[in-house]
Design a protein around this motif. Structure first.
Motif, mmCIF file in Angstrom:
data_model
loop_
_atom_site.group_PDB
_atom_site.id
_atom_site.type_symbol
_atom_site.label_atom_id
_atom_site.label_comp_id
_atom_site.label_asym_id
_atom_site.label_seq_id
_atom_site.Cartn_x
_atom_site.Cartn_y
_atom_site.Cartn_z
ATOM 1 N N GLN A 131 20.888 29.751 15.412
ATOM 2 C CA GLN A 131 22.122 29.403 16.116
ATOM 3 C C GLN A 131 22.591 30.531 17.032
ATOM 4 O O GLN A 131 23.126 30.286 18.110
ATOM 5 C CB GLN A 131 23.227 29.085 15.105
ATOM 6 C CG GLN A 131 24.614 28.964 15.729
ATOM 7 C CD GLN A 131 25.747 29.162 14.738
ATOM 8 O OE1 GLN A 131 25.562 29.030 13.525
ATOM 9 N NE2 GLN A 131 26.928 29.494 15.230
ATOM 10 N N LYS A 132 22.374 31.769 16.597
ATOM 11 C CA LYS A 132 22.908 32.934 17.313
ATOM 12 C C LYS A 132 22.039 33.368 18.493
ATOM 13 O O LYS A 132 22.309 34.387 19.115
ATOM 14 C CB LYS A 132 23.076 34.099 16.339
ATOM 15 C CG LYS A 132 24.023 33.809 15.186
ATOM 16 C CD LYS A 132 25.452 33.597 15.672
ATOM 17 C CE LYS A 132 26.419 33.416 14.512
ATOM 18 N NZ LYS A 132 27.819 33.282 14.983
ATOM 19 N N GLY A 133 20.991 32.614 18.811
ATOM 20 C CA GLY A 133 20.151 32.954 19.953
ATOM 21 C C GLY A 133 19.295 34.181 19.721
ATOM 22 O O GLY A 133 19.068 34.973 20.646
ATOM 23 N N ILE A 134 18.790 34.324 18.506
ATOM 24 C CA ILE A 134 18.006 35.516 18.185
ATOM 25 C C ILE A 134 16.696 35.548 18.962
ATOM 26 O O ILE A 134 16.193 36.622 19.302
ATOM 27 C CB ILE A 134 17.741 35.584 16.660
ATOM 28 C CG1 ILE A 134 19.083 35.620 15.899
ATOM 29 C CG2 ILE A 134 16.914 36.809 16.307
ATOM 30 C CD1 ILE A 134 20.029 36.715 16.332
ATOM 31 N N ASP A 135 16.144 34.382 19.296
ATOM 32 C CA ASP A 135 14.944 34.383 20.142
ATOM 33 C C ASP A 135 15.247 34.989 21.513
ATOM 34 O O ASP A 135 14.417 35.694 22.098
ATOM 35 C CB ASP A 135 14.387 32.966 20.282
ATOM 36 C CG ASP A 135 15.388 32.000 20.906
ATOM 37 O OD1 ASP A 135 16.603 32.158 20.677
ATOM 38 O OD2 ASP A 135 14.948 31.075 21.634
ATOM 39 N N ARG A 136 16.433 34.746 22.023
ATOM 40 C CA ARG A 136 16.848 35.356 23.285
ATOM 41 C C ARG A 136 17.005 36.868 23.127
ATOM 42 O O ARG A 136 16.618 37.637 24.014
ATOM 43 C CB ARG A 136 18.168 34.737 23.748
ATOM 44 C CG ARG A 136 18.045 33.287 24.208
ATOM 45 C CD ARG A 136 19.412 32.646 24.377
ATOM 46 N NE ARG A 136 19.326 31.358 25.077
ATOM 47 C CZ ARG A 136 20.314 30.487 25.139
ATOM 48 N NH1 ARG A 136 21.472 30.739 24.550
ATOM 49 N NH2 ARG A 136 20.155 29.350 25.811
ATOM 50 N N LEU A 137 17.576 37.259 22.016
ATOM 51 C CA LEU A 137 17.739 38.691 21.748
ATOM 52 C C LEU A 137 16.388 39.393 21.724
ATOM 53 O O LEU A 137 16.211 40.478 22.306
ATOM 54 C CB LEU A 137 18.460 38.875 20.409
ATOM 55 C CG LEU A 137 18.807 40.298 19.985
ATOM 56 C CD1 LEU A 137 19.886 40.876 20.886
ATOM 57 C CD2 LEU A 137 19.273 40.307 18.529
ATOM 58 N N ILE A 138 15.427 38.781 21.074
ATOM 59 C CA ILE A 138 14.083 39.352 20.992
ATOM 60 C C ILE A 138 13.434 39.411 22.375
ATOM 61 O O ILE A 138 12.762 40.388 22.720
ATOM 62 C CB ILE A 138 13.228 38.531 20.005
ATOM 63 C CG1 ILE A 138 13.719 38.756 18.567
ATOM 64 C CG2 ILE A 138 11.743 38.897 20.129
ATOM 65 C CD1 ILE A 138 13.098 37.820 17.548
ATOM 66 N N SER A 139 13.669 38.384 23.188
ATOM 67 C CA SER A 139 12.992 38.300 24.481
ATOM 68 C C SER A 139 13.375 39.433 25.426
ATOM 69 O O SER A 139 12.604 39.783 26.328
ATOM 70 C CB SER A 139 13.297 36.953 25.145
ATOM 71 O OG SER A 139 14.644 36.898 25.591
ATOM 72 N N CYS A 140 14.554 40.019 25.254
ATOM 73 C CA CYS A 140 14.992 41.058 26.185
ATOM 74 C C CYS A 140 14.554 42.452 25.768
ATOM 75 O O CYS A 140 14.764 43.419 26.507
ATOM 76 C CB CYS A 140 16.507 41.018 26.365
ATOM 77 S SG CYS A 140 17.443 41.633 24.945
#
Length: 468
Positions: free
Chosen positions: A301-310
């Motif tokens: 929910q917290k967009g952790i995949d986005r966090l990892i991508s950066c």
């Protein structure tokens, strides 16, 4: 007005998420406006072990029936900050954790039945304010209370609803299965606690205006709960954005900081806190770029995949990222963090470190896929840290995008655009050297994130049902 807040958690006693902050800070705001506030929650083992003071006043004891069983309950009382806290003591809560057990439906049914009995014995409240699925059957139970009582249900996270069986109506709540057969409490083939509250509370709220609209327009997500809200209770459903406890979250007085600061000396203050946290974590202080931070539950929910991508982008701008949190994606975050020396991952929630990180950071990452309200973005702005958020829920209501000019307080990206987050992150790394960053920081620090306005909106909501 006498108000009872019914909840599964509350500061300063126990917390797993934002609900605990809501109850305590909102309760204090209502009290400051002249209302009598009480809170009732389960007496968890963790409360008993860490807060012995709550056990000094045994307020009441009683039994109640659950089908063929008799459940005993003791109620302890403790007063703090002019708020009366009541704790229901039952064997089902004598466990190490708060949630995550296979019998959680039954455990919180016990809690609701205990509160129902408590209100039968001590019913002098004008409003009973229920919160999330763990309390959502209570409005139906209170229909049978000898003294009529008005109820509000606030939905903090619609992803958790309390799914039970048809027979659990009788086994847990002594209620006839006609409520299920009629569809009042049924979702699909299950008895749904959250739907029960939606259908039977006098008013329903959620924790931001945008999330209210998101739920009304999304008839498929969250098991279809939005369709119920839209078709059955549209005119009784409102969004009221959460506030912050601005006494706790104040960079001018926060005793967890290396140096306090205000709008007028934030550069010196933030620099001192940055040096402190980097030294405490053993990180180099010689990088030229921004210090990013993320303090969150590590879940999809917290967009952790986005966090990892950066993470791979940090080296290009000579920036750093500090992450604090736990959750079901913590091992995935750790695996990626180990591949990037620019990332420091603290795999625990550390309150002292969190305060320091809010003050030390340049940017705060909150790329959630959905976020009913969120308070981290407001804390970040109050501490002079520029938030980078998706345009969902309370994030959309509280952060003003850089494209809005002089009133901007952060970066807001389109949640539905798969490239928007990365573009936003790269733009922020470049904007770090732009003099306009100071304006974003200052506008964020000047914002009013207190409960003053939101508490008044809740009071108007209470008055709309108690005046009838």
């Amino acid at each position: 007005m006498k108000i009872l807040l019914v909840t599964s958690e509350a500061l300063p006693y126990i917390k797993s998420g934002g609900l605990a902050d809501f109850i305590y800070s909102f309760g204090k705001a209502l009290k400051d406006k002249g209302h009598e506030v009480s809170v009732i929650l389960p007496l968890y083992k963790a409360i008993r072990d860490r807060h012995q003071e709550v056990l000094t006043d045994l307020y009441d004891t009683y039994d109640f029936k659950m089908d063929w069983r008799t459940q005993g309950c003791g109620v302890f009382h403790h007063r703090i900050d002019d708020i009366d806290f009541y704790f229901t003591a039952m064997d089902r809560f004598d466990r190490d954790g708060m949630y995550g057990y296979g019998d959680d439906n039954e455990r919180f049914a016990c809690f609701m039945m205990a509160v129902n009995t408590f209100l039968t014995r001590h019913n002098d409240y004008d409003v009973v304010h229920c919160n999330d699925w763990q309390t959502a059957v209570l409005p139906l139970l209170l229909r049978f209370n000898p003294k009529p009582i008005k109820t509000i249900l606030t939905i903090h996270n619609p992803a958790f609803q309390g799914w039970a069986s048809r027979d659990d109506l009788r086994r847990f709540f002594n209620l006839h299965t006609d409520y299920y057969d009629s569809g009042l409490v049924r979702m699909g083939d299950s008895f749904n606690y959250l739907k029960t509250g939606i259908m039977t509370a006098d008013k329903i709220s959620t924790v931001s205006q945008t999330h209210c609209q998101e739920l009304l327009h999304d008839h498929d997500g969250f098991g279809g709960i939005g369709a119920v809200l839209d078709w059955c209770r549209h005119n009784d459903f409102v969004g009221i954005v959460n506030g912050l406890d601005v006494d706790i979250w104040d960079p001018a007085t926060d005793d967890k900081l290396a140096r306090n600061y205000t709008l007028y000396d934030y550069k010196v203050g933030k620099r001192a806190n940055r040096e402190k946290i980097l030294n405490d974590l053993g990180m180099s202080t010689s990088f030229r770029g921004a210090l990013y931070s993320c303090i969150t539950r590590l879940s999809g929910q917290k967009g952790i995949d986005r966090l990892i991508s950066c993470m791979a982008e940090l080296k290009k701008s000579d920036s750093r990222l500090i992450i604090i949190g736990t959750g079901d994606m913590e091992n995935e975050v750790l695996a990626h963090a180990l591949q990037h020396p620019e990332v420091y991952f603290v795999k625990r929630y550390d309150e002292n470190l969190a305060h320091l990180l809010y003050a030390a950071s340049d940017y705060f990452l909150m790329p959630s896929y959905f976020e009913p309200c969120g308070t981290s973005q407001m804390i970040a702005m109050r501490y002079g840290t520029v938030p980078i958020v998706s345009n969902v829920g309370g994030l959309n209501d509280t952060v003003k995008d850089i494209n809005l000019g002089y009133e901007a307080t952060g970066f807001v990206f389109n949640n539905n655009d798969p490239t928007a987050y990365m573009n936003c992150f790269i733009a922020s790394s470049r904007y770090f050297y732009n003099p306009g960053l100071d304006r974003l920081i200052q506008e964020g620090m000047k914002g009013d994130y207190s409960w003053a306005r939101s508490a008044q909106e809740y009071i108007h909501l209470y008055e709309s049902i108690t005046w009838k």
